[in-house]
Design a protein around this motif. Sequence first.
Motif, PDB file in Angstrom:
ATOM      1  N   HIS A  93      -0.466-157.177  45.369  1.00 35.05           N
ATOM      2  CA  HIS A  93       0.404-155.983  45.327  1.00 35.05           C
ATOM      3  C   HIS A  93       0.209-155.118  46.562  1.00 35.05           C
ATOM      4  CE1 HIS A  93      -3.346-154.370  43.881  1.00 35.05           C
ATOM      5  NE2 HIS A  93      -2.876-153.149  43.826  1.00 35.05           N
ATOM      6  N   HIS A  94      -0.950-155.206  47.195  1.00 39.08           N
ATOM      7  CA  HIS A  94      -1.163-154.493  48.451  1.00 39.08           C
ATOM      8  C   HIS A  94      -0.557-155.277  49.614  1.00 39.08           C
ATOM      9  CE1 HIS A  94      -4.786-151.805  47.097  1.00 39.08           C
ATOM     10  NE2 HIS A  94      -3.622-151.305  46.771  1.00 39.08           N
ATOM     11  N   GLN A  95      -0.796-156.580  49.592  1.00 39.10           N
ATOM     12  CA  GLN A  95      -0.320-157.409  50.699  1.00 39.10           C
ATOM     13  C   GLN A  95       1.197-157.314  50.856  1.00 39.10           C
ATOM     14  OE1 GLN A  95      -0.052-162.100  51.844  1.00 39.10           O
ATOM     15  NE2 GLN A  95      -1.826-161.475  50.665  1.00 39.10           N
ATOM     16  N   VAL A  96       1.900-157.335  49.741  1.00 41.03           N
ATOM     17  CA  VAL A  96       3.355-157.408  49.823  1.00 41.03           C
ATOM     18  C   VAL A  96       3.951-156.125  50.411  1.00 41.03           C
ATOM     19  CG1 VAL A  96       3.948-156.617  47.486  1.00 41.03           C
ATOM     20  CG2 VAL A  96       5.382-158.309  48.614  1.00 41.03           C
ATOM     21  N   VAL A  97       3.364-154.967  50.106  1.00 43.91           N
ATOM     22  CA  VAL A  97       3.932-153.738  50.684  1.00 43.91           C
ATOM     23  C   VAL A  97       3.656-153.649  52.189  1.00 43.91           C
ATOM     24  CG1 VAL A  97       4.065-152.298  48.615  1.00 43.91           C
ATOM     25  CG2 VAL A  97       1.954-152.331  49.937  1.00 43.91           C
ATOM     26  N   VAL A  98       2.474-154.108  52.597  1.00 43.57           N
ATOM     27  CA  VAL A  98       2.154-154.094  54.031  1.00 43.57           C
ATOM     28  C   VAL A  98       3.059-155.069  54.781  1.00 43.57           C
ATOM     29  CG1 VAL A  98       0.379-154.603  55.754  1.00 43.57           C
ATOM     30  CG2 VAL A  98      -0.244-153.353  53.693  1.00 43.57           C
ATOM     31  N   CYS A 113      -0.806-152.479  38.748  1.00 42.77           N
ATOM     32  CA  CYS A 113      -2.180-152.023  38.651  1.00 42.77           C
ATOM     33  C   CYS A 113      -2.452-150.741  39.409  1.00 42.77           C
ATOM     34  CB  CYS A 113      -3.135-153.111  39.118  1.00 42.77           C
ATOM     35  SG  CYS A 113      -2.843-153.602  40.785  1.00 42.77           S
ATOM     36  N   ASP A 114      -1.436-150.148  40.008  1.00 46.32           N
ATOM     37  CA  ASP A 114      -1.687-148.920  40.763  1.00 46.32           C
ATOM     38  C   ASP A 114      -2.368-147.862  39.905  1.00 46.32           C
ATOM     39  OD1 ASP A 114      -0.803-149.680  43.188  1.00 46.32           O
ATOM     40  OD2 ASP A 114       1.224-148.943  42.911  1.00 46.32           O
ATOM     41  N   GLU A 115      -1.844-147.711  38.684  1.00 45.89           N
ATOM     42  CA  GLU A 115      -2.363-146.661  37.838  1.00 45.89           C
ATOM     43  C   GLU A 115      -3.822-146.909  37.481  1.00 45.89           C
ATOM     44  OE1 GLU A 115       0.463-148.283  37.426  1.00 45.89           O
ATOM     45  OE2 GLU A 115       1.832-146.689  38.026  1.00 45.89           O
ATOM     46  N   ALA A 116      -4.204-148.179  37.480  1.00 40.74           N
ATOM     47  CA  ALA A 116      -5.570-148.510  37.088  1.00 40.74           C
ATOM     48  C   ALA A 116      -6.551-148.379  38.251  1.00 40.74           C
ATOM     49  CB  ALA A 116      -5.612-149.934  36.527  1.00 40.74           C
ATOM     50  N   GLU A 117      -6.009-148.232  39.456  1.00 41.55           N
ATOM     51  CA  GLU A 117      -6.893-148.155  40.609  1.00 41.55           C
ATOM     52  C   GLU A 117      -7.666-146.846  40.619  1.00 41.55           C
ATOM     53  OE1 GLU A 117      -4.708-148.743  44.160  1.00 41.55           O
ATOM     54  OE2 GLU A 117      -4.679-150.910  43.924  1.00 41.55           O
ATOM     55  N   GLU A 118      -8.868-146.956  41.071  1.00 39.37           N
ATOM     56  CA  GLU A 118      -9.685-145.756  41.144  1.00 39.37           C
ATOM     57  C   GLU A 118      -9.142-144.836  42.232  1.00 39.37           C
ATOM     58  OE1 GLU A 118     -13.811-146.564  41.600  1.00 39.37           O
ATOM     59  OE2 GLU A 118     -13.766-148.177  40.126  1.00 39.37           O
ATOM     60  N   SER A 155       2.524-144.269  47.982  1.00 35.98           N
ATOM     61  CA  SER A 155       1.100-144.225  47.619  1.00 35.98           C
ATOM     62  C   SER A 155       0.471-145.617  47.694  1.00 35.98           C
ATOM     63  CB  SER A 155       0.923-143.636  46.213  1.00 35.98           C
ATOM     64  OG  SER A 155       1.675-144.361  45.268  1.00 35.98           O
ATOM     65  N   ARG A 156       1.227-146.634  47.303  1.00 35.32           N
ATOM     66  CA  ARG A 156       0.668-147.990  47.332  1.00 35.32           C
ATOM     67  C   ARG A 156       0.439-148.450  48.771  1.00 35.32           C
ATOM     68  NH1 ARG A 156       3.418-152.707  43.766  1.00 35.32           N
ATOM     69  NH2 ARG A 156       2.998-151.183  42.131  1.00 35.32           N
ATOM     70  N   LEU A 157       1.355-148.082  49.649  1.00 34.62           N
ATOM     71  CA  LEU A 157       1.214-148.457  51.056  1.00 34.62           C
ATOM     72  C   LEU A 157      -0.007-147.779  51.673  1.00 34.62           C
ATOM     73  CD1 LEU A 157       2.481-150.096  53.331  1.00 34.62           C
ATOM     74  CD2 LEU A 157       4.043-148.196  53.771  1.00 34.62           C
ATOM     75  N   ALA A 158      -0.215-146.521  51.317  1.00 35.14           N
ATOM     76  CA  ALA A 158      -1.385-145.804  51.843  1.00 35.14           C
ATOM     77  C   ALA A 158      -2.674-146.465  51.361  1.00 35.14           C
ATOM     78  CB  ALA A 158      -1.334-144.339  51.419  1.00 35.14           C
ATOM     79  N   ARG A 159      -2.702-146.800  50.070  1.00 38.40           N
ATOM     80  CA  ARG A 159      -3.906-147.463  49.531  1.00 38.40           C
ATOM     81  C   ARG A 159      -4.091-148.842  50.141  1.00 38.40           C
ATOM     82  NH1 ARG A 159      -3.114-144.543  44.433  1.00 38.40           N
ATOM     83  NH2 ARG A 159      -1.412-145.899  43.865  1.00 38.40           N
ATOM     84  N   ALA A 160      -2.982-149.552  50.343  1.00 37.95           N
ATOM     85  CA  ALA A 160      -3.062-150.902  50.919  1.00 37.95           C
ATOM     86  C   ALA A 160      -3.598-150.845  52.347  1.00 37.95           C
ATOM     87  CB  ALA A 160      -1.681-151.554  50.899  1.00 37.95           C
TER      88      ALA A 160
END
Lengths: 214, 78
Positions: free
Chosen positions: A137-142, A87-92, A168-173
């Motif tokens: 998907h955020h929790q797992v990278v953190v 869902c990263d691509e779908a995130e605002e 990028s996902r880690l930064a958003r998380a």
Amino acid sequence: MGISRRAFEEQLLALLGSLNGVARRLTASPADAEDLVAETVTRAWRALDSLKSEAAFRAWIFSILHNTFVSELRRASARPTLVSMECDEAEEEEGQFSIFEQMHQPFLLWFSNPEQAFLDKLLREDLDRALASLPEHHQVVVVLSDLEGLSYGEIAEALGIPVGTVRSRLARARGALQKILWQQAQEHGLNATSPASRQGNEGAMVRKEEGFIP
Amino acid sequence: MTKHEIECEQALRQVFEYIDHVLDDTERAAMEHHLHTCHSCYSRVEFEARLKAKLGELKKHDADPTVRERIKGLLERF
């Protein structure tokens, strides 16, 4: 076989606490976590030929844990919120939330540091609850980065995503985690003042019942 | 500004990569040079590094004994 049976067992047992810890956070259920770890170990043993080297063991075993979770336990999980891993691509593309930016007051530096005071008062339970509130998907990278200490490359391998996406996902998380921590703080009676609501020098983050000690 | 100097905007973009130790030597040197001269960016890095360290304290080092026994039993059957 990539490594010997003895090396497999040694590496596995050394990582068992980490595997179980990540499984607990993914499934939010001790019983599901135990089953997930057991299934992971079984699959890992069967797939031992796919392990390239002993050095790659950690990313490899977390990859199997994650794939097992996604394929078998996700639907049965007790987690209240399940979000697509793609869902990263779908995130605002909104700006990342930052507690530091909310609290930092350079003009107060000579006698106080609100953002550091926030961290001082942050309890383990606050962090646990915030982490559990993150989408999967955020929790797992953190968890893989900040709790388990995996490198970006290892996380990329474990989750089957490019290193750039890990970054990028880690930064958003982290932004999402800080937003939850900020909301929790306000809900629990912390006198958090944003730049928009600051008045005078009383902008410190304090529990109402406690005095603020610079 | 020399090639080793960066502005706050770039420093803030690299905060997480800095605390995660993924910058290369040149990027890291430029970042540290900036942090020595900019208290605001230094404070930001300090905040993010402390939050990361606090998260690290949540790690559970040992599996529950029941899990450990179950996995040991599983390994013996392989």
